[in-house]
Design an enzyme around this catalytic site. Structure first.
Site, PDB file in Angstrom:
ATOM      1  N   HIS A 179     -14.205 -34.186  -8.084  1.00 16.49           N
ATOM      2  CA  HIS A 179     -12.726 -33.911  -8.174  1.00 16.49           C
ATOM      3  C   HIS A 179     -12.032 -33.219  -6.349  1.00 16.49           C
ATOM      4  O   HIS A 179     -12.291 -32.511  -6.155  1.00 16.49           O
ATOM      5  CB  HIS A 179     -12.653 -32.152  -9.227  1.00 16.49           C
ATOM      6  CG  HIS A 179     -11.143 -31.755  -9.553  1.00 16.49           C
ATOM      7  ND1 HIS A 179     -11.266 -30.691  -9.755  1.00 16.49           N
ATOM      8  CD2 HIS A 179     -10.133 -32.302  -9.249  1.00 16.49           C
ATOM      9  CE1 HIS A 179     -10.289 -30.063  -9.946  1.00 16.49           C
ATOM     10  NE2 HIS A 179      -9.180 -31.190 -10.076  1.00 16.49           N
TER      11      HIS A 179
ATOM     12  N   GLU B  81     -15.167 -30.029  -5.790  1.00 19.80           N
ATOM     13  CA  GLU B  81     -15.922 -30.245  -6.753  1.00 19.80           C
ATOM     14  C   GLU B  81     -17.094 -31.445  -7.398  1.00 19.80           C
ATOM     15  O   GLU B  81     -15.717 -32.326  -7.794  1.00 19.80           O
ATOM     16  CB  GLU B  81     -14.779 -29.042  -7.901  1.00 19.80           C
ATOM     17  CG  GLU B  81     -14.272 -28.191  -7.727  1.00 19.80           C
ATOM     18  CD  GLU B  81     -13.521 -27.594  -8.814  1.00 19.80           C
ATOM     19  OE1 GLU B  81     -13.658 -26.438  -8.880  1.00 19.80           O
ATOM     20  OE2 GLU B  81     -13.099 -28.411 -10.124  1.00 19.80           O
TER      21      GLU B  81
ATOM     22  N   ASN C  63      -9.835 -25.134 -11.088  1.00 21.43           N
ATOM     23  CA  ASN C  63      -9.065 -24.878 -11.955  1.00 21.43           C
ATOM     24  C   ASN C  63      -8.921 -24.206 -13.490  1.00 21.43           C
ATOM     25  O   ASN C  63      -8.046 -23.743 -13.955  1.00 21.43           O
ATOM     26  CB  ASN C  63      -8.575 -26.429 -12.920  1.00 21.43           C
ATOM     27  CG  ASN C  63      -7.889 -27.516 -12.328  1.00 21.43           C
ATOM     28  OD1 ASN C  63      -7.129 -27.082 -11.359  1.00 21.43           O
ATOM     29  ND2 ASN C  63      -8.149 -29.362 -11.639  1.00 21.43           N
TER      30      ASN C  63
HETATM   31  N1  3HC Z   1      -0.084 -35.264   1.143  1.00 25.21           N
HETATM   32  C1  3HC Z   1      -0.815 -35.563   2.195  1.00 25.21           C
HETATM   33  N2  3HC Z   1      -0.668 -34.536   3.398  1.00 25.21           N
HETATM   34  C2  3HC Z   1       0.552 -33.397   3.081  1.00 25.21           C
HETATM   35  C3  3HC Z   1       1.162 -33.355   1.444  1.00 25.21           C
HETATM   36  C4  3HC Z   1       0.912 -34.498   0.767  1.00 25.21           C
HETATM   37  N3  3HC Z   1       1.373 -33.796  -0.603  1.00 25.21           N
HETATM   38  N4  3HC Z   1       1.493 -31.710   1.664  1.00 25.21           N
HETATM   39  C5  3HC Z   1       1.877 -31.278   3.298  1.00 25.21           C
HETATM   40  N5  3HC Z   1       1.388 -32.343   4.194  1.00 25.21           N
HETATM   41  C6  3HC Z   1       0.024 -32.198   5.801  1.00 25.21           C
HETATM   42  C7  3HC Z   1       1.235 -32.627   6.311  1.00 25.21           C
HETATM   43  O1  3HC Z   1       1.370 -33.690   6.498  1.00 25.21           O
HETATM   44  C8  3HC Z   1       0.825 -31.391   7.380  1.00 25.21           C
HETATM   45  O2  3HC Z   1       0.249 -31.917   8.287  1.00 25.21           O
HETATM   46  P1  3HC Z   1       0.456 -32.238   9.166  1.00 25.21           P
HETATM   47  O3  3HC Z   1      -0.655 -31.168  10.174  1.00 25.21           O
HETATM   48  O4  3HC Z   1      -0.976 -33.331  10.055  1.00 25.21           O
HETATM   49  O5  3HC Z   1       0.975 -32.446   9.504  1.00 25.21           O
HETATM   50  C9  3HC Z   1       0.237 -30.915   6.846  1.00 25.21           C
HETATM   51  O6  3HC Z   1      -0.309 -30.952   5.470  1.00 25.21           O
HETATM   52  C10 3HC Z   1       1.082 -29.641   6.136  1.00 25.21           C
HETATM   53  O7  3HC Z   1       2.331 -29.681   5.864  1.00 25.21           O
HETATM   54  P2  3HC Z   1       3.851 -28.846   5.856  1.00 25.21           P
HETATM   55  O8  3HC Z   1       4.017 -28.150   7.472  1.00 25.21           O
HETATM   56  O9  3HC Z   1       4.912 -29.555   5.496  1.00 25.21           O
HETATM   57  O10 3HC Z   1       2.915 -27.852   4.995  1.00 25.21           O
HETATM   58  P3  3HC Z   1       2.536 -26.114   4.816  1.00 25.21           P
HETATM   59  O11 3HC Z   1       2.348 -25.922   6.441  1.00 25.21           O
HETATM   60  O12 3HC Z   1       3.150 -25.439   4.201  1.00 25.21           O
HETATM   61  O13 3HC Z   1       1.162 -26.675   3.986  1.00 25.21           O
HETATM   62  C11 3HC Z   1       0.502 -27.228   1.898  1.00 25.21           C
HETATM   63  C12 3HC Z   1       1.782 -27.516   2.597  1.00 25.21           C
HETATM   64  C13 3HC Z   1      -1.138 -28.015   2.366  1.00 25.21           C
HETATM   65  C14 3HC Z   1       0.635 -28.493   0.097  1.00 25.21           C
HETATM   66  C15 3HC Z   1       0.042 -26.108   1.385  1.00 25.21           C
HETATM   67  O14 3HC Z   1       1.235 -25.314   1.276  1.00 25.21           O
HETATM   68  C16 3HC Z   1      -0.873 -25.443   0.310  1.00 25.21           C
HETATM   69  O15 3HC Z   1      -2.061 -25.287   0.590  1.00 25.21           O
HETATM   70  N6  3HC Z   1      -0.184 -24.820  -1.047  1.00 25.21           N
HETATM   71  C17 3HC Z   1      -1.228 -24.990  -2.014  1.00 25.21           C
HETATM   72  C18 3HC Z   1      -1.837 -25.944  -1.904  1.00 25.21           C
HETATM   73  C19 3HC Z   1      -2.860 -26.361  -3.663  1.00 25.21           C
HETATM   74  O16 3HC Z   1      -2.999 -24.607  -3.876  1.00 25.21           O
HETATM   75  N7  3HC Z   1      -3.227 -27.498  -4.243  1.00 25.21           N
HETATM   76  C20 3HC Z   1      -4.194 -26.743  -5.188  1.00 25.21           C
HETATM   77  C21 3HC Z   1      -3.910 -27.533  -5.914  1.00 25.21           C
HETATM   78  S1  3HC Z   1      -4.532 -27.280  -7.509  1.00 25.21           S
HETATM   79  C22 3HC Z   1      -5.341 -28.841  -7.889  1.00 25.21           C
HETATM   80  O17 3HC Z   1      -5.065 -29.691  -6.507  1.00 25.21           O
HETATM   81  C23 3HC Z   1      -6.238 -29.364  -9.351  1.00 25.21           C
HETATM   82  C24 3HC Z   1      -5.733 -30.689  -9.486  1.00 25.21           C
HETATM   83  O18 3HC Z   1      -6.749 -30.579 -10.591  1.00 25.21           O
HETATM   84  C25 3HC Z   1      -4.756 -30.941 -10.364  1.00 25.21           C
END
Ligand code: 3HC
Length: 296
Positions: free
Chosen positions: A144, A156, A194
């Site tokens: 996961h 995971e 989750n």
């Molecule tokens: N896909 C790929 N890469 C991405 C992306 C995406 N959707 N969004 C951002 N990135 C990359 C950017 O390209 C950037 O890479 P770089 O440094 O190489 O250019 C890097 O991440 C940092 O992006 P930003 O500077 O634009 O943005 P932030 O520093 O604000 O970070 C984030 C964005 C990493 C999404 C941050 O806001 C974060 O960690 N958010 C929380 C995410 C989280 O909790 N995820 C878990 C969700 S639950 C889950 O996934 C479970 C599943 O079962 C649903």
């Protein structure tokens, strides 16, 4: 059983938000990737976003154009399961619905060797349930990723009651080869991440429903007071409200645990088609849709 070191090929079933990100992670590590989608339009959309993602990373100077082209050269798309190469690792990343997952996994089993590792990126459905109809469930486990897969370090690993020990070790080694940091979880609904995150998001929505505060202020409190990168509403919009609801319902259906009982507001937004960033509207309004959650 196949030796990890000798494997060059991976097949990813489904090229939506997660499949797309998983493809990027695996391409970046030098593997050949075949993406299998259900129809031509979904396939073209998925491949187009992978290409655009690499264009963006080249533009931002994160990788060279040569490296991006080399990665894309190793990417193939298909709608035919027979195109999964021999000696592949298969990762299923289709919609979080047990019938859909079982259907694609049975199609995979028809075309791969008996010992091919088949992993599911399920976010909430117990692995043993998905594997109920498999011919060789001992090679099956949960693998996961978290969104966005190229950024989040965690994987995971969820063995079912029937998973062979050797495949658990194989999955841990593969996760490390992808430069991820794996944890192993018991096969309970929603596993670790989750199981903690979804009640948190649902509680935030309930707070909003009760008028305790606004999404903006609850998000601000979580970011500035709790050190989270995104507040629960931003994160729910980022994950997709349909995904959040699906996980909640999947767990509630199996456990009747009230912490997973989805508030009416969430169900209302999903019914309205306000699914979050990918469609341009969720708890927040966005200027335009970001189909894979990425600014391209
Ligand atoms: N896909 C790929 N890469 C991405 C992306 C995406 N959707 N969004 C951002 N990135 C990359 C950017 O390209 C950037 O890479 P770089 O440094 O190489 O250019 C890097 O991440 C940092 O992006 P930003 O500077 O634009 O943005 P932030 O520093 O604000 O970070 C984030 C964005 C990493 C999404 C941050 O806001 C974060 O960690 N958010 C929380 C995410 C989280 O909790 N995820 C878990 C969700 S639950 C889950 O996934 C479970 C599943 O079962 C649903």
């Amino acid at each position: 059983m196949m030796e990890l070191e000798k494997i060059q090929n991976t097949a990813i079933i489904g090229c939506g938000v997660m499949g797309f990100g998983i493809a990027v992670v695996i391409l970046n590590k030098g593997y050949n990737v075949v993406v299998v989608e259900k129809d031509k339009p979904s396939l073209e959309r998925g491949l187009e976003y992978i290409k655009k993602f690499y264009e963006g990373t080249v533009k931002r100077g994160k990788i060279t154009k040569e490296k991006a082209d080399e990665n894309l050269f190793r990417l193939k798309g298909t709608t035919d399961f027979k195109d999964i190469p021999e000696n592949s690792i298969v990762i299923e990343a289709v919609y979080e619905d047990i019938a859909v997952k079982q259907d694609v996994i049975s199609k995979v089993e028809e075309v791969v060797e008996e010992d091919t590792p088949i992993f599911t990126n399920t976010s909430s459905i117990p692995v043993i349930e998905i594997s109920a109809k498999m011919r060789f469930p001992e090679r099956f486990l949960g693998f996961h990723f978290f969104n966005p897969p190229p950024v989040m370090k965690l994987i995971e690993i969820i063995p079912s009651l029937k998973t062979d020990e050797r495949y658990i070790k194989f999955a841990i080694d593969f996760a490390k080869k992808l430069d991820k940091d794996p944890v192993v979880s018991k096969d309970t609904p929603a596993f670790i991440g989750n199981a903690l995150l979804i009640p948190f998001i649902l509680e935030a929505v309930s707070m909003y429903e009760k008028g305790i505060s606004t999404p903006e202020d609850i998000d601000k409190a979580c970011k500035l007071g709790l050190g989270q990168p995104m507040g629960p509403f931003e994160l729910a919009d980022f994950m997709g409200l349909d995904i959040v609801l699906q996980i909640a319902d999947n767990v509630f259906e199996r456990t009747r645990d009230p912490r997973f009982s989805a508030p009416a507001k969430l169900r209302e937004l999903v019914s309205a088609g306000f699914l979050g960033r990918k469609v341009g509207r969720g708890f927040y309004d966005y200027q335009k849709p970001k189909p894979f959650g990425v600014e391209l």
